[in-house]
Enzyme design. Sequence first.
Site, PDB file in Angstrom:
ATOM      1  N   PHE A   1      59.432  -7.935   4.089  1.00 56.07           N
ATOM      2  CA  PHE A   1      60.778  -7.980   3.524  1.00 56.07           C
ATOM      3  C   PHE A   1      61.613  -8.967   4.329  1.00 56.07           C
ATOM      4  O   PHE A   1      61.738  -8.835   5.539  1.00 56.07           O
ATOM      5  CB  PHE A   1      61.455  -6.607   3.530  1.00 56.07           C
TER       6      PHE A   1
ATOM      7  N   ASP B   1      60.626 -12.661  12.036  1.00 57.70           N
ATOM      8  CA  ASP B   1      61.811 -12.030  11.468  1.00 57.70           C
ATOM      9  C   ASP B   1      62.033 -10.737  12.254  1.00 57.70           C
ATOM     10  O   ASP B   1      61.380  -9.732  12.003  1.00 57.70           O
ATOM     11  CB  ASP B   1      61.581 -11.751   9.980  1.00 57.70           C
TER      12      ASP B   1
ATOM     13  N   LYS C   1      70.840  -7.109  11.508  1.00 59.70           N
ATOM     14  CA  LYS C   1      71.059  -5.660  11.576  1.00 59.70           C
ATOM     15  C   LYS C   1      71.737  -5.141  12.848  1.00 59.70           C
ATOM     16  O   LYS C   1      72.936  -4.963  12.871  1.00 59.70           O
ATOM     17  CB  LYS C   1      69.732  -4.935  11.321  1.00 59.70           C
TER      18      LYS C   1
END
Length: 397
Positions: free
Chosen positions: A138, A223, A252
């Site tokens: 993702f 990532d 995040k």
Amino acid sequence: MPTEDLRRETERVLMPTYAPSPISIVRGRGSRVYDLEGREYLDFVAGIAVNTLGHAHPDLVAAIQKQAQHLLHASNLYYTEPQVKLAKALVDHSFAKKVFFCNSGAEANEAAIKLARRYAHQKHGPDRYEIITMLNSFHGRTMATLTATGQEKVQKGFEPLVPGFRYVPLNDLPELEKALSSKTAAVMLEPVQGEGGVHVADRTYLKGLRELCRQHDVLLVFDEVQTGMGRTGTLFAYEQLGVHPDIMTLAKGLGGGVPIGACLATDEVAAAFSPGAHASTFGGNPLSCAAALAVLRVLLEGRVLEQSRRMGDYLAKGLFDLKDRLHIVKDVRGLGLLQGMELTIEGNPVVDDCLARGLLINCTMERVLRFVPPLIITQHEIDRLLDTLSQVLIKRV
Ligand SMILES: *Cc1c(COP(=O)(O)O)cnc(C)c1O
């Protein structure tokens, strides 16, 4: 506004991209949040691995208040000190030498994709543009990042996708070797797949991958939007996996709840960008950078990382104990305080039952319960999670 009215109004005026749980969260403190009716919830979601320091951490609140009194935003047409300080702190504590700031994980990955392509174009010519990513990965919801995401359900209905991406299974070096060609500019992956069901990249795989990338002059992009900022027990997950990337993305947990993303790279790779090559109006603004600096300081100076490592081990052990006791628990996977529990049954009803018992957890890929609490979570709070989870799961055996 009463929760029922909020639900109705949400359906009326918000685009239907989410299906929220029926509670309205109004405030939080530490690892707890409170709804409109004053009910308390133990928070093992942390805004999807965002609220690293929990809710209303005094240092973070003070940093935001202080910065807000001086300057919120000035654009990147001028120097602002918080941005340089944050970049310096990130560079000092990672493999990277340069930082680009933006506002989200998708944007950080978009920057990484652009940087990798530009580097490959400059060094090897226009035929080197392909980016290999992993199945079940993702990387975000913009057109390039949803294309990078190795999940059909994220891409369906948005075709045509961005050209130049191909997918291989995680932890399968022969497949990766087959996919590599003179067109490959970069390999991009999450050290631990978060949204894709909590799958950890093997150390031996990563070592082989690093070596293949070096041989073919292909960039390795990590990532770390979800795994970064202490989530896995070290500031960045790559530190404990034995390899370092050429490019890394963060978001995040970076701002502890204030939106901010970053794309980090080595000097050589970062030099592919020049003025005008990439930009972001809000990227690295003083407010978000002051917040991220406060988060970093607490993580590095406040023993939070150390504590979170211990708590990660404790949580994993507790989840494994449940697996030993309950046959509906198929697998337990994770690193640090990013843990997943794969069930043989649907996860969402379990999430709902936990909510009713004052516990927030989340489910990904239909059957994987995901636990990403604030890094300040305590042993007592983990015991409460395990207890509640055990009660809820036993009912379904
Ligand atoms: C959440 C996530 C993203 C996307 O971040 P947004 O801030 O929602 O755009 C990208 N990569 C990973 C690994 C993520 O977990």
